[in-house]
Design an enzyme around this catalytic site. Structure first.
Site, PDB file in Angstrom:
ATOM      1  N   CYS A   6       0.832  -1.210   0.000  1.00 34.24           N
ATOM      2  CA  CYS A   6       0.000   0.000   0.000  1.00 34.24           C
ATOM      3  C   CYS A   6       0.860   1.252   0.000  1.00 34.24           C
ATOM      4  CB  CYS A   6      -0.916   0.004   1.217  1.00 34.24           C
ATOM      5  SG  CYS A   6      -2.116  -1.323   1.189  1.00 34.24           S
ATOM      6  N   CYS A  30      14.444   9.703  -7.302  1.00 35.53           N
ATOM      7  CA  CYS A  30      13.129   9.063  -7.239  1.00 35.53           C
ATOM      8  C   CYS A  30      12.619   9.251  -5.812  1.00 35.53           C
ATOM      9  CB  CYS A  30      13.198   7.585  -7.622  1.00 35.53           C
ATOM     10  SG  CYS A  30      14.152   6.594  -6.484  1.00 35.53           S
TER      11      CYS A  30
END
Ligand code: ZN
Lengths: 103, 468
Positions: B255, B426
């Protein structure tokens, strides 16, 4: 191979010459399989007598990334447990269900 | 009048002092709640033993009427809406009150499951978790409140359960579930609810339930989908019967990476509570040998029949030698190639000279060094927050978009006459390494990644940079 996505309502542009009669099935994708294919479902024409394994091979050929999860899925034919040797019939629904582990 | 600098530091000091005070008060509340819980359970025991005593006398007190089914007057009132259900009634409620259920994970699934299990009157409710409550849990882990941010989830969940139902026993297991403690913890309960969030835990809990002979209510949710099954119930299949081969680590999504709509685990967690209640009270038909698939976007629920127990199953099959000792020795992280903890893996693909820290990058920006910063996160991540002047080229489309990087580098070089550097960032510093590896293979020899990604930028350079 004759593949079309759902929503494409045109009749399948199949060849008129049909040595082997074919059946139309629907493949349902869940979880990771949905991510990989970008589809919820896919209508697919396979030659009659095809097994669920043949169908799966065909889907994996179209979406090669599915190969990495093909050994960790629940395969259901018309919402019932199926083996890879079961023969599919016209209008069958083949569901490809990888496990979700999130929570 | 004080200057701005002095004013700000005075306010900061005041905030710190108030925070200290708040923490002290919260601790005090926790202590008092624990004390209250103890008193309540003592009083409850006393009441029970007294009512047994009452039974010795030929009294006409209404309390005697309770004895046949063991429900106290308070219980009858509290659970009256259950008792009024013809298909549930006194028998099922009594079964529930005598049962014990363990919920592993007090997160998105465990939150609603625990709330309902506490409310419905499960006699003993155990909670296992080793995480602390974080702000980014709040959108789905509805058992926790903001006041508990930074505190153990087990404490927070237990306190919420006690405030709903002070008459049941709540047991806190504030530890990570491992092969070393799982047998001991799970053996104390009748039913296990898997509300964890990773593949190795799912195999571990299923195997442990098989060797202990416990039914397992397994739920999972990710993105906009949920799954639910009851395993190892009266000869039904276990998790390994269905999935003998674990999914490749790359196919396991969390998640924290893929996102999840808060209400989706909420729905699955409620269904887990329902299945656990059915098994505990011995009513209805548990979801064994079937799998429920929930699709939030299309508002569709499908129930698929799944295979029965596999004779070849390594955990529960005919000739299996899998036992408690095997379980203890089994390496679930190795088996699934992914960690039992929720913390994301830290890749080390690149040599140190191919990397710079976020602090070093900051210095280079300040010194005006000509460079291009490529952000390789997916576009929807980039939309949340990004560094100024960065170029968003998601890792998945990088190879096709190399010309954009080349032209950006040229543009930088034009003004200065010297070569421009190429940095890649990132979210956490894994994908940026993959990108740099790819870039170097494509001839971008100067490409470097920023160690730890935007997370380290937020930690080490700019504490006000929003993280997600
Ligand atoms: Zn099994």
């Amino acid at each position: 191979m004759e593949v079309k996505t759902e929503g494409d309502n045109l009749p399948a542009a199949t060849t008129v010459v049909k040595d082997v009669p074919s059946v139309q099935i629907k493949v349902l994708f869940f979880a990771k399989a949905r991510d990989i294919t970008g589809l919820n479902e896919l209508s697919m024409e396979v030659s009659s007598g095809s097994t669920t394994q043949d169908c799966l091979n065909k889907v994996v050929a179209k979406f090669p990334s599915l190969d990495e999860i093909r050994h960790c899925i629940v395969l259901a034919l018309n919402e019932e447990y199926t083996t890879e040797s079961a023969v599919v019939k016209e209008k069958d629904e083949l569901a490809i269900i990888p496990p979700i582990s999130g929570g | 009048m004080e200057s701005n600098g002095e004013g700000a530091s005075r306010i900061r000091r005041e905030i710190e002092a108030l925070k200290d005070e708040k923490a002290r008060i919260e601790q005090k509340i926790l202590d008092l709640e624990a004390q209250l819980q103890e008193e309540a359970s003592l009083a409850h025991q006393q009441q029970q033993s007294e009512s047994v005593c009452n039974g010795c006398f030929p009294s006409v007190s209404a309390a005697d009427a309770n004895l046949a089914h063991g429900l106290t007057a308070d219980s009858i009132y509290r659970y009256s809406r259950h008792l009024l259900l013809p298909s549930f009634g006194v028998r099922a409620q009594s079964n529930l009150l005598k049962s014990s259920i363990l919920v592993v994970g007090a997160g998105g699934l465990g939150s609603p499951a625990l709330l309902y299990l506490a409310a419905c009157g499960v006699g003993r409710l155990g909670i296992v978790d080793h995480d602390v409550v974080e702000l980014n849990n709040m959108h789905r882990q509805v058992i926790h409140t903001e006041a508990y941010i930074g505190q153990p989830k087990v404490k927070s969940a237990a306190s919420a359960c006690r405030s709903i139902n002070s008459t049941i026993q709540i047991v806190e297991h504030e530890q990570a579930l491992r092969t070393s403690n799982a047998l001991e913890i799970l053996s104390q309960y009748d039913i296990v609810v898997d509300a964890t969030d990773n593949a190795p835990s799912r195999y571990m809990i299923s195997d442990c339930c098989v060797v202990l002979g416990k039914p397992l209510v397994s739920g999972a949710a990710l993105g906009l989908e949920g799954q639910l099954t009851v395993y190892n119930y009266k000869g039904g299949p276990c998790y390994r019967c269905l999935f003998p081969t674990p999914p490749p680590a790359t196919a396991c999504q969390r998640c924290s990476d893929s996102g999840v709509l808060g209400v989706v685990p909420g729905i699955i967690g409620c269904l887990q509570a329902l299945e656990a209640i059915k098994i505990a009270s011995d009513v209805g038909e548990p979801l064994s040998g079937r799998m429920l698939l929930f699709d939030a976007l299309s508002a569709r629920v499908r129930i698929v029949k799944i295979r029965g127990r596999s004779l070849q199953c390594e955990a529960c099959g005919e000739n299996t030698t899998f036992n408690q000792q095997h379980f203890k020795d089994f390496d679930y992280e190795k088996f699934t190639q992914s960690p039992l903890s929720t913390s994301p893996p830290k890749l080390k693909l690149l040599a140190p000279d191919s990397r710079i820290t976020s602090k070093e990058y900051k210095e280079r920006v300040v010194s005006g060094e000509p460079h291009v910063l490529v952000d390789v996160r997916p576009e929807h991540h980039y939309k949340i927050v990004s560094l100024p002047k960065s170029l968003n080229i998601p890792l998945t489309s990088m190879e096709a978009r190399l010309p954009e990087i080349s032209s950006a580098l040229k543009e930088q070089e034009e003004g200065t006459g010297s070569g421009a550097n190429l940095y890649v960032i990132c979210r956490r510093g894994n994908d940026s390494q993959r990108a740099v590896e790819c870039l170097r293979n494509m001839g971008f020899d100067l490409a470097k990644d920023i160690v730890g990604g935007l997370e380290s930028w937020a930690n080490d350079v700019d504490p006000n940079f929003p993280m997600y």
